[in-house]
Motif scaffolding. Structure first.
Motif, PDB file in Angstrom:
ATOM      1  N   CYS A  11     -33.096  11.313 -53.306  1.00 24.80           N
ATOM      2  CA  CYS A  11     -32.811  10.087 -54.055  1.00 24.80           C
ATOM      3  C   CYS A  11     -34.023   9.173 -54.028  1.00 24.80           C
ATOM      4  O   CYS A  11     -34.781   9.149 -53.053  1.00 24.80           O
ATOM      5  CB  CYS A  11     -31.600   9.394 -53.413  1.00 24.80           C
ATOM      6  N   THR A  12     -34.214   8.418 -55.102  1.00 21.80           N
ATOM      7  CA  THR A  12     -35.191   7.325 -55.126  1.00 21.80           C
ATOM      8  C   THR A  12     -34.446   6.058 -55.506  1.00 21.80           C
ATOM      9  O   THR A  12     -33.803   6.012 -56.556  1.00 21.80           O
ATOM     10  CB  THR A  12     -36.307   7.575 -56.153  1.00 21.80           C
ATOM     11  N   LEU A  13     -34.500   5.057 -54.647  1.00 18.98           N
ATOM     12  CA  LEU A  13     -33.911   3.764 -54.994  1.00 18.98           C
ATOM     13  C   LEU A  13     -34.962   2.990 -55.776  1.00 18.98           C
ATOM     14  O   LEU A  13     -36.111   2.846 -55.333  1.00 18.98           O
ATOM     15  CB  LEU A  13     -33.510   2.986 -53.750  1.00 18.98           C
ATOM     16  N   MET A  14     -34.588   2.504 -56.970  1.00 14.81           N
ATOM     17  CA  MET A  14     -35.541   1.811 -57.821  1.00 14.81           C
ATOM     18  C   MET A  14     -34.950   0.522 -58.358  1.00 14.81           C
ATOM     19  O   MET A  14     -33.745   0.426 -58.590  1.00 14.81           O
ATOM     20  CB  MET A  14     -35.949   2.695 -59.010  1.00 14.81           C
ATOM     21  N   ARG A  15     -35.851  -0.443 -58.551  1.00 12.74           N
ATOM     22  CA  ARG A  15     -35.515  -1.588 -59.387  1.00 12.74           C
ATOM     23  C   ARG A  15     -35.957  -1.259 -60.794  1.00 12.74           C
ATOM     24  O   ARG A  15     -37.095  -0.869 -61.031  1.00 12.74           O
ATOM     25  CB  ARG A  15     -36.241  -2.861 -58.924  1.00 12.74           C
ATOM     26  N   GLY A  16     -35.053  -1.407 -61.718  1.00 12.02           N
ATOM     27  CA  GLY A  16     -35.383  -1.269 -63.129  1.00 12.02           C
ATOM     28  C   GLY A  16     -35.044  -2.575 -63.813  1.00 12.02           C
ATOM     29  O   GLY A  16     -33.864  -2.949 -63.886  1.00 12.02           O
ATOM     30  N   GLY A  17     -36.054  -3.323 -64.299  1.00 13.67           N
ATOM     31  CA  GLY A  17     -35.781  -4.632 -64.878  1.00 13.67           C
ATOM     32  C   GLY A  17     -35.113  -5.530 -63.866  1.00 13.67           C
ATOM     33  O   GLY A  17     -35.598  -5.715 -62.753  1.00 13.67           O
ATOM     34  N   THR A  18     -33.958  -6.076 -64.228  1.00 15.83           N
ATOM     35  CA  THR A  18     -33.219  -6.961 -63.323  1.00 15.83           C
ATOM     36  C   THR A  18     -32.046  -6.244 -62.670  1.00 15.83           C
ATOM     37  O   THR A  18     -31.130  -6.885 -62.145  1.00 15.83           O
ATOM     38  CB  THR A  18     -32.704  -8.196 -64.095  1.00 15.83           C
ATOM     39  N   SER A  19     -32.058  -4.920 -62.702  1.00 17.18           N
ATOM     40  CA  SER A  19     -31.018  -4.121 -62.052  1.00 17.18           C
ATOM     41  C   SER A  19     -31.641  -3.257 -60.961  1.00 17.18           C
ATOM     42  O   SER A  19     -32.866  -3.162 -60.837  1.00 17.18           O
ATOM     43  CB  SER A  19     -30.300  -3.233 -63.081  1.00 17.18           C
ATOM     44  N   LYS A  20     -30.777  -2.622 -60.177  1.00 14.20           N
ATOM     45  CA  LYS A  20     -31.258  -1.801 -59.078  1.00 14.20           C
ATOM     46  C   LYS A  20     -30.228  -0.723 -58.773  1.00 14.20           C
ATOM     47  O   LYS A  20     -29.022  -0.959 -58.858  1.00 14.20           O
ATOM     48  CB  LYS A  20     -31.500  -2.673 -57.837  1.00 14.20           C
ATOM     49  N   GLY A  21     -30.717   0.469 -58.405  1.00 10.32           N
ATOM     50  CA  GLY A  21     -29.789   1.531 -58.037  1.00 10.32           C
ATOM     51  C   GLY A  21     -30.512   2.826 -57.740  1.00 10.32           C
ATOM     52  O   GLY A  21     -31.724   2.951 -57.933  1.00 10.32           O
ATOM     53  N   PRO A  22     -29.762   3.834 -57.283  1.00 10.26           N
ATOM     54  CA  PRO A  22     -30.369   5.128 -56.975  1.00 10.26           C
ATOM     55  C   PRO A  22     -30.647   5.941 -58.236  1.00 10.26           C
ATOM     56  O   PRO A  22     -29.867   5.931 -59.182  1.00 10.26           O
ATOM     57  CB  PRO A  22     -29.307   5.806 -56.111  1.00 10.26           C
TER      58      PRO A  22
END
Length: 378
Positions: A11-22
């Motif tokens: 898994c990679t936990l990432m921030r994408g824009g103003t959201s976040k998730g695996p």
């Protein structure tokens, strides 16, 4: 002593824009939908208001999942399936997509070896499985390496990062089948004028003043207004039926946006609900769709947004934590105005890479889950 077995998932936990998730590779998750949904609920710690037994952040913006795979479609690099994991219900919804999490798909695909990097920019063509539409993310890769450092800033995220330009191709009717599902620029629901529209995200756009609001209230104020939320949900349920979405009580679409005249030099002020909680900003595809409503000549935005001229229009959308700019390329057709392309800037960052542990019982099917619309997952 009872041994509690766990399953490890890359898994990679990432921030994408103003959201976040695996972010997961599809090949690392179960192939069948019910088992996959059990695993995602276990990963995020749902259903639980705190998501204390998982990596969810107890907020819809941080209870999101991206599932990525190499694409077999001509001209497409990767497929991206988005899953909205409910915080407090055993529900995984794959009806909508998420444009914020989309910002992380390109970097993730490059770093996991699905797409070869170029110097200095790597375009990644992405098929959004949920909505059956295509986007191109232009990822900064100086020297053939993904960089997250840069000077771009977006409202709702501290600091600056590398700018990722995202071009959306012909997203009109992505879920509902047509840009204006009822064929009307304005409908009336519960004596309120609304524009029902889908340009990447099914939305109900309505004037804040028609609901007795200024449109400048804080999200906390709107979230505490139970009378407003009850009336908006009644409108949303009826709108969902008219938009061809069926019974939307257990779905996260359509979203709702209140619009008002701008306050800070933009074109329109917004308060967007997702759908039962007011967003602290506005989602990517929500902004694209609301912006589209604002450039239509006879929508509920008339009298609020000043019409622009020319085939390319730039719209500044104000929201509770700042501003979001979207560029539209338009074409006049026999059937009216058509949006050929929508472009915007987002940022993303990888936060950690490793293995996410979930109870083995989730993978083995010993828990129960209900899945909202799974018809678009293959």
């Amino acid at each position: 002593m009872l041994q509690i077995l766990q399953t490890a998932i890359p898994c990679t936990l990432m921030r994408g824009g103003t959201s976040k998730g695996p972010f997961f590779l599809a090949s690392d998750l179960p192939a069948d939908v019910p088992t996959r949904d059990r695993v995602l609920l276990a990963a995020m710690g749902s259903p639980d208001a705190r998501q204390i037994d998982g990596i969810g952040g107890a907020d819809p913006l941080t209870s999101k999942v991206a599932i990525v795979s190499c694409s077999s479609r001509p001209g497409i690099d990767v497929d991206y399936l988005f899953a909205q994991v409910s915080v407090d219900r055993p529900l995984v919804d794959v009806t909508p997509t998420c444009g914020n999490m989309l910002a992380g798909v390109g970097p993730f695909a490059i770093e996991r070896g699905l797409v070869a990097a170029k110097d200095p920019i790597t375009p990644v063509t992405i098929y959004m499985v949920n909505t059956e539409t295509v986007a191109v993310a232009h990822v900064p890769t100086p020297g053939g390496e993904v960089t997250y450092a840069g000077e771009a800033s977006i409202a709702g995220v501290p600091g600056t990062a590398a700018a990722i330009r995202i071009d959306f191709r012909d997203t009109g009717g992505s879920v509902c089948g047509t840009l204006l599902p009822t064929g009307n620029m304005i409908d009336q629901i519960d004596r309120i004028e609304v524009t029902l529209i889908d340009n990447g995200m099914p939305m109900v756009v309505l004037r804040a003043s028609d609901l007795g609001k200024s449109g400048y209230e804080t999200p906390a104020d709107l979230n505490s207004d139970q009378e407003l939320k009850t009336r908006m949900e009644a409108i949303r349920i009826l709108a969902g039926e008219r938009m061809g979405l069926g019974d939307v009580r257990s779905k996260v679409v359509p979203k709702m946006t209140l619009i008002a005249p701008p306050q800070a030099g933009g074109h329109v002020m917004t308060r967007t609900f997702m759908p039962h909680k007011c967003h602290s900003a506005i989602g990517v595809l929500m902004a694209v769709t609301v912006g589209t409503a604002c450039i239509l000549p006879r929508s509920v935005a008339r009298g609020i947004v000043r019409p622009q001229d020319g085939p390319v229009q730039r719209l500044s959308i104000e929201h509770p934590s700042g501003e979001f700019s979207v560029e539209f390329q338009l074409e006049q057709t026999g059937g009216g105005l058509k949006v050929m392309r929508s472009s915007l800037i987002r940022t993303a960052r990888a936060l950690f890479r490793g293995e996410l542990l979930v109870p083995a019982s989730a993978w083995e099917g010993k828990d129960i889950v209900t899945s909202a619309d799974v018809s678009r997952t293959t």
